[in-house]
Design a protein around this motif. Structure first.
Motif, PDB file in Angstrom:
ATOM      1  N   GLY A  45     -17.805 -49.743 -26.478  1.00 32.13           N
ATOM      2  CA  GLY A  45     -17.986 -50.427 -27.627  1.00 32.13           C
ATOM      3  C   GLY A  45     -19.235 -50.001 -28.314  1.00 32.13           C
ATOM      4  O   GLY A  45     -20.241 -49.499 -27.894  1.00 32.13           O
ATOM      5  N   GLY A  46     -18.981 -50.045 -29.919  1.00 29.90           N
ATOM      6  CA  GLY A  46     -20.182 -49.792 -30.861  1.00 29.90           C
ATOM      7  C   GLY A  46     -20.402 -48.268 -30.978  1.00 29.90           C
ATOM      8  O   GLY A  46     -21.481 -47.948 -31.901  1.00 29.90           O
ATOM      9  N   LYS A  47     -19.764 -47.617 -30.545  1.00 32.73           N
ATOM     10  CA  LYS A  47     -19.683 -45.892 -30.645  1.00 32.73           C
ATOM     11  C   LYS A  47     -18.976 -45.417 -31.877  1.00 32.73           C
ATOM     12  O   LYS A  47     -19.494 -44.566 -32.518  1.00 32.73           O
ATOM     13  CB  LYS A  47     -19.439 -45.365 -29.342  1.00 32.73           C
ATOM     14  N   CYS A  48     -17.610 -45.675 -31.755  1.00 33.57           N
ATOM     15  CA  CYS A  48     -16.922 -44.956 -32.771  1.00 33.57           C
ATOM     16  C   CYS A  48     -16.954 -45.418 -34.181  1.00 33.57           C
ATOM     17  O   CYS A  48     -16.613 -44.846 -35.318  1.00 33.57           O
ATOM     18  CB  CYS A  48     -15.288 -45.235 -32.501  1.00 33.57           C
ATOM     19  N   ARG A  49     -17.472 -46.664 -34.445  1.00 33.32           N
ATOM     20  CA  ARG A  49     -17.605 -47.489 -35.743  1.00 33.32           C
ATOM     21  C   ARG A  49     -16.390 -47.639 -36.450  1.00 33.32           C
ATOM     22  O   ARG A  49     -16.552 -47.872 -37.767  1.00 33.32           O
ATOM     23  CB  ARG A  49     -18.461 -46.405 -36.611  1.00 33.32           C
ATOM     24  N   LEU A  52     -16.292 -51.460 -37.688  1.00 32.53           N
ATOM     25  CA  LEU A  52     -17.358 -51.998 -38.669  1.00 32.53           C
ATOM     26  C   LEU A  52     -16.632 -52.853 -39.813  1.00 32.53           C
ATOM     27  O   LEU A  52     -15.866 -52.855 -40.340  1.00 32.53           O
ATOM     28  CB  LEU A  52     -18.014 -50.844 -39.478  1.00 32.53           C
ATOM     29  N   LEU A  69     -23.136 -52.865 -42.667  1.00 26.69           N
ATOM     30  CA  LEU A  69     -21.899 -53.277 -41.888  1.00 26.69           C
ATOM     31  C   LEU A  69     -22.247 -53.201 -40.291  1.00 26.69           C
ATOM     32  O   LEU A  69     -23.112 -52.629 -39.714  1.00 26.69           O
ATOM     33  CB  LEU A  69     -20.857 -52.008 -41.991  1.00 26.69           C
ATOM     34  N   ILE A  74     -19.163 -55.582 -30.725  1.00 29.77           N
ATOM     35  CA  ILE A  74     -20.133 -55.881 -30.005  1.00 29.77           C
ATOM     36  C   ILE A  74     -21.045 -56.665 -30.570  1.00 29.77           C
ATOM     37  O   ILE A  74     -22.187 -57.488 -30.073  1.00 29.77           O
ATOM     38  CB  ILE A  74     -21.178 -54.783 -29.615  1.00 29.77           C
ATOM     39  N   VAL A  94     -15.365 -47.157 -45.570  1.00 34.68           N
ATOM     40  CA  VAL A  94     -15.981 -46.458 -44.528  1.00 34.68           C
ATOM     41  C   VAL A  94     -15.138 -46.027 -43.522  1.00 34.68           C
ATOM     42  O   VAL A  94     -15.045 -45.266 -42.944  1.00 34.68           O
ATOM     43  CB  VAL A  94     -17.157 -47.595 -43.855  1.00 34.68           C
ATOM     44  N   GLY A  97     -13.676 -42.858 -44.224  1.00 30.37           N
ATOM     45  CA  GLY A  97     -14.527 -41.863 -43.812  1.00 30.37           C
ATOM     46  C   GLY A  97     -14.512 -41.513 -42.211  1.00 30.37           C
ATOM     47  O   GLY A  97     -14.669 -40.459 -41.664  1.00 30.37           O
ATOM     48  N   ILE A  98     -14.548 -42.795 -41.499  1.00 27.12           N
ATOM     49  CA  ILE A  98     -14.564 -42.570 -40.003  1.00 27.12           C
ATOM     50  C   ILE A  98     -13.181 -41.703 -39.555  1.00 27.12           C
ATOM     51  O   ILE A  98     -13.366 -40.947 -38.602  1.00 27.12           O
ATOM     52  CB  ILE A  98     -14.568 -43.779 -39.150  1.00 27.12           C
ATOM     53  N   MET A 101     -14.045 -38.270 -40.420  1.00 20.85           N
ATOM     54  CA  MET A 101     -14.933 -37.556 -39.347  1.00 20.85           C
ATOM     55  C   MET A 101     -14.263 -37.359 -37.857  1.00 20.85           C
ATOM     56  O   MET A 101     -14.370 -36.473 -37.403  1.00 20.85           O
ATOM     57  CB  MET A 101     -16.069 -38.652 -39.169  1.00 20.85           C
ATOM     58  N   LEU A 102     -13.524 -38.286 -37.488  1.00 20.83           N
ATOM     59  CA  LEU A 102     -12.723 -38.451 -36.091  1.00 20.83           C
ATOM     60  C   LEU A 102     -11.896 -37.112 -36.022  1.00 20.83           C
ATOM     61  O   LEU A 102     -11.623 -36.412 -35.015  1.00 20.83           O
ATOM     62  CB  LEU A 102     -12.203 -39.495 -35.932  1.00 20.83           C
ATOM     63  N   ILE A 159     -12.549 -37.469 -28.568  1.00 21.14           N
ATOM     64  CA  ILE A 159     -13.288 -38.096 -29.711  1.00 21.14           C
ATOM     65  C   ILE A 159     -14.670 -38.646 -29.099  1.00 21.14           C
ATOM     66  O   ILE A 159     -15.383 -39.477 -29.875  1.00 21.14           O
ATOM     67  CB  ILE A 159     -12.537 -39.185 -30.447  1.00 21.14           C
TER      68      ILE A 159
ATOM     69  N   ASN B 190     -27.104 -50.031 -28.447  1.00 19.53           N
ATOM     70  CA  ASN B 190     -26.698 -51.023 -29.550  1.00 19.53           C
ATOM     71  C   ASN B 190     -27.689 -52.170 -29.586  1.00 19.53           C
ATOM     72  O   ASN B 190     -28.338 -52.581 -28.686  1.00 19.53           O
ATOM     73  CB  ASN B 190     -25.324 -51.463 -29.632  1.00 19.53           C
ATOM     74  N   GLN B 357     -23.294 -39.788 -30.025  1.00 21.77           N
ATOM     75  CA  GLN B 357     -22.744 -41.190 -29.262  1.00 21.77           C
ATOM     76  C   GLN B 357     -21.801 -41.596 -30.492  1.00 21.77           C
ATOM     77  O   GLN B 357     -20.486 -41.826 -30.225  1.00 21.77           O
ATOM     78  CB  GLN B 357     -23.799 -42.050 -29.359  1.00 21.77           C
ATOM     79  N   SER B 359     -19.418 -41.744 -34.095  1.00 19.03           N
ATOM     80  CA  SER B 359     -18.691 -40.667 -34.668  1.00 19.03           C
ATOM     81  C   SER B 359     -19.402 -40.047 -36.274  1.00 19.03           C
ATOM     82  O   SER B 359     -19.641 -38.885 -36.477  1.00 19.03           O
ATOM     83  CB  SER B 359     -17.369 -40.837 -34.959  1.00 19.03           C
ATOM     84  N   GLN B 394     -21.280 -41.530 -46.130  1.00 22.63           N
ATOM     85  CA  GLN B 394     -20.498 -41.988 -44.823  1.00 22.63           C
ATOM     86  C   GLN B 394     -21.365 -42.218 -43.600  1.00 22.63           C
ATOM     87  O   GLN B 394     -21.167 -42.843 -42.649  1.00 22.63           O
ATOM     88  CB  GLN B 394     -19.403 -41.077 -44.774  1.00 22.63           C
ATOM     89  N   ILE B 400     -25.480 -46.100 -34.957  1.00 19.39           N
ATOM     90  CA  ILE B 400     -26.087 -46.843 -34.047  1.00 19.39           C
ATOM     91  C   ILE B 400     -27.529 -46.928 -34.373  1.00 19.39           C
ATOM     92  O   ILE B 400     -27.946 -48.063 -34.379  1.00 19.39           O
ATOM     93  CB  ILE B 400     -25.615 -46.400 -32.572  1.00 19.39           C
TER      94      ILE B 400
END
Lengths: 333, 446
Positions: A45-49, A52, A69, A74, A94, A97-98, A101-102, A159, B190, B357, B359, B394, B400
């Motif tokens: 957790g906390g990485k892909c965002r 948010l 955000l 987490i 956002v 946007g994610i 990006m992905l 990803i 985090n 880490q 994206s 963005q 993080i």
């Protein structure tokens, strides 16, 4: 216990619960999407965002909004917290946007990808993305890497959610793979050209949200929506032996662990159950698995045999209850 | 000349040896702290001094120390962040190589204040020669009873280790640094939990910059109140600036916070003006990660007053028109500088150094770099300029760690203040792509 307001809905959850899990107690479309978070995997957790959310009030003690955000997967709830997810424009922007990006380096090869139909990124893009991209540069590509006879690594689709790395660390043992390199040159790989065949390594396939890690014994045999998932179990000395058999006709094309409604594995299964027991006679069949109606997998409209309790007397009670609650679809329905 | 607290004796022959350093008043703060003060009193002095972190974020050091969790029976750590590697910032390297005992003295006093019995200096791996200097100085400190068991008979024990990093910019981010120090891949953690609660080896940890720790020495020697008399407002004391770029006298200057930017650039005491008699075009005031400002904005505040080199005055107006003091990496650019090329150069750095880490940073830094590369090389389109701003938006605030902001701010600020120049790169693509080509117009003030 902590009381929070999530998209206007009041929720009471135990202290220490994350915002994501608090939302999951309500369920439905208000639950933030998760590409990297995976409840059974510690540290994920906390990485892909992707998840948010906006915290417009931190807590009763400190009602100030959080400046940025926060990743809901987490971040723990505080009593009096007010969270906005689907009702906050900043969050929705956002998220668009994610997705963008992905999808920069994730090829849209869904028509040939084995994950199609059960791909978290496909769902995420469908729900939160836009139909075009502004990215016109050259995309990342990788040479094919052979990581053994059981699992296929398609690095181009990865990803970098790190779920498989945590699985290898926490479940499979004798970890030989991880993240190499950094930035957008980072990749999942084995050091050096190892194969991945540890006893529980097949679980990396189940946790992969996209089609980067797929089952070599199932590749290109069918589309998932042409198959019928059936709950089954066997007496396995290594794992619980509770699995899903994916049938096409009378053939078991693949075997996976059972997952909950958020796509998270309930019980890890061993490689023997996953890769070596592809005969119906290896298993005690419990009955058809419940598939959400919104899932493309339920599009197969298969018909179950008429249940005759005298014939299938050993059907577990839980399965009977499940069948009563979710009667099987009839042909043509 | 302004008062110098850290670099007063920097040019003394042999100041890197224990004997010479001691002769010039070295280790007085250790004696004073260990023999006459309680740890809490040391923390109180640092609070009184108003010292703000010299690594870039500018968080009050005393307050950071007071956040340290102090559970019974669990060791605590002080970690010195010596992984300086921001383009334009090179002050810590200088301080450590010339005055290694100043850092060690600061480490001992600070560790005592925090109740840490094992402390670490995490130094950038490329600075191998500085590592050797520090190791030699540490062994001298051990030999003279300033490190090890029962320091100066006070009953306080401290072990100090120097640890070289693997050479990744991201390891300068405090949680990535801790991961690296633990022997893992240097990926930021985090937050929360913050290091003050769960840091190195999951123990309460304070991570401070080299200069912040060195500043503890004069604070304890002269008292926090004395230190706070220097500077302006909340920006107290002195600060090292590493000045580079198109200056007559680039170098490292210790200035009392509050010197006007104009004086810092043009006076002979400091940088001596712009080289070859050219005009100043823009300045990056605090290392490459902070927003660039055109000459007109860096020299005057929004109220029309002379800007001062303080934390507050440089950031007035927020990030819309302002910048940050950052780590003190002062980069001056003359009128011949191509802002697009400069922005591309910065962007290339952050793309290369993103850990990958999360994206937005992993994909966004590369995207911005590629668009800037196109613009610089004459293949850009007008819509690319807004695209850059959009991608920067963005990334900003959605990652993080602060590397996302570090990558996004320079790009967004460059477009904001020099949009005409970006547009010129599109409309005069062939001309702009020529090596050494410079936009003939003026910056647009946002």
């Amino acid at each position: 216990m902590a009381k929070i307001t999530f998209d206007g809905i009041e929720i009471e959850v135990p202290d220490g619960t994350t915002i994501m899990n608090a939302a999951r107690t309500v369920g439905g479309s208000i639950v933030p999407p998760a590409m990297c978070y995976y409840t059974p995997l510690k540290g994920s957790g906390g990485k892909c965002r992707a998840c948010l959310v906006k915290v417009t009030a931190g807590s009763t003690k400190d009602p100030r909004p959080m400046p940025k955000l926060v990743p809901s997967c987490i971040t723990s709830v505080q009593d009096g917290m007010v969270v906005e997810n689907t009702v906050n424009q900043q969050v929705l922007d956002v998220r668009k946007g994610i997705v963008e990006m992905l999808l920069i380096n994730h090829p849209l090869d869904c028509p040939v990808c084995d994950q199609a139909g059960e791909c978290d990124l496909q769902n995420f893009a469908f729900e939160h993305g836009v139909s075009t991209t502004r990215y016109t540069e050259e995309r990342r590509t990788f040479d094919k890497i052979d990581i053994g006879p059981l699992i296929q690594l398609h690095m181009t689709r990865c990803i970098l959610c790190y779920r498989c790395v945590y699985t290898a660390n926490q479940v499979a043992g004798d970890r030989v793979h991880g993240v190499l390199g950094r930035g957008d040159a980072a990749e999942i790989g084995t050091y050096i050209e190892n194969i991945i065949d540890q006893d529980f390594s097949g679980n990396v396939i189940d946790v992969c949200p996209v089609g980067a890690l797929t089952d070599k014994t199932w590749r290109f045999k069918s589309r998932v929506w042409f198959t019928k998932p059936v709950n089954a179990h066997r007496d396995c000395p290594k794992c619980s032996g509770n699995v899903l058999l994916w049938y096409k006709g009378k053939d078991v094309l693949r075997i996976t662990a059972r997952k909950d409604e958020y796509g998270e594995v309930k019980e890890w299964i061993c490689n023997e159950c996953r890769f070596e027991k592809k005969e119906t006679s290896d298993w005690t069949i419990e009955g058809p698995a419940h598939i959400d109606r919104s899932s493309v997998i339920s599009a197969n409209h298969y018909e179950l045999p008429v249940l005759n309790h005298s014939v299938v007397a050993d059907l577990p009670e839980s399965t009977q209850r499940e069948l009563e609650k979710n009667p099987p679809l009839k042909l043509g329905s | 000349m302004g008062r110098k607290l850290l670099t007063e004796h920097i040019n003394v022959e042999g100041i890197d040896t224990f004997e010479v350093y001691r002769k010039h008043g070295g280790y007085r703060s250790v004696e004073k702290a260990l023999k006459t003060m309680t740890p809490d009193e040391v923390v109180e002095e640092v609070k009184k001094s108003g010292l703000r972190g010299r690594g870039g974020a500018g968080f009050p050091t005393g307050m950071k120390w007071s956040f340290l969790a102090k559970p019974e029976g669990i060791p605590r750590h002080l970690v010195c962040n010596a992984d300086e590697s921001e383009p334009g910032t090179f002050k810590d390297r200088h301080l450590m190589s010339k005055l290694p005992h100043l850092l060690i003295e600061g480490m001992i006093t600070s560790s005592y204040a925090l109740g840490a019995n094992t402390s670490y200096i995490y130094i950038r791996g490329e600075l191998l020669y500085v590592l050797r200097i520090l190791e030699k100085a540490i062994s001298e400190a051990y030999a003279n009873g300033f490190l090890g068991k029962n320091i100066l008979g006070s009953g306080y024990d401290l072990d100090l280790h120097v640890h070289p990093g693997g050479g990744a910019y991201i390891c300068g981010e405090e949680t990535a640094l801790l991961e690296s120090l633990e022997g893992k891949r240097g990926n930021p953690r985090n937050k929360p939990p913050f290091p003050a609660v769960q840091g190195l080896y999951a123990r309460p940890t304070v991570v401070n910059n080299v200069e912040s720790i060195a500043a503890v020495v004069p604070i304890i020697n002269d008292g926090g109140d004395e230190y706070a008399k220097l500077g302006v407002g909340k920006s107290t004391g002195t600060k090292l600036f590493s000045a580079c770029g198109h200056l007559n006298k680039p170098g490292i200057y210790e200035i009392e916070l509050g010197v006007p930017v104009e004086e810092f650039i043009y006076s002979d005491e400091y940088c001596g003006g712009i080289w070859k008699g050219r005009e100043l075009k823009a300045v990056v005031a605090g290392g490459s990660s902070v927003p660039i400002l055109p000459k007109e904005l860096i020299l005057k505040t929004a109220a029309g007053e002379n800007r001062l080199m303080t934390y507050e005055s440089l950031s007035d107006g927020g990030f819309v028109t302002g910048t940050m003091l950052g780590s003190g990496g002062f980069i001056a650019m003359d009128e011949t500088t191509c802002i697009v090329r400069n922005t591309w150069s910065f962007s290339r750095f952050y793309h290369h150094e993103s850990c990958g880490q999360c994206s937005p940073c992993r994909e966004g830094t590369g995207w911005m770099e590629k668009v800037l590369h196109r613009l610089e090389h004459g293949h850009g389109h007008m819509e690319d300029i807004d695209l850059l701003v959009s991608v920067a938006k963005q990334i900003e605030g959605n990652t993080i760690c602060p590397l996302g902001e570090a990558a996004a701010w320079p790009v967004a600020a460059a477009v904001r203040h020099f949009r005409d120049e970006f547009e010129w790169h599109v409309t005069h693509a062939k001309e702009a792509a020529r090596p050494g080509a410079v936009y003939p117009g003026k910056a647009v003030l946002a």
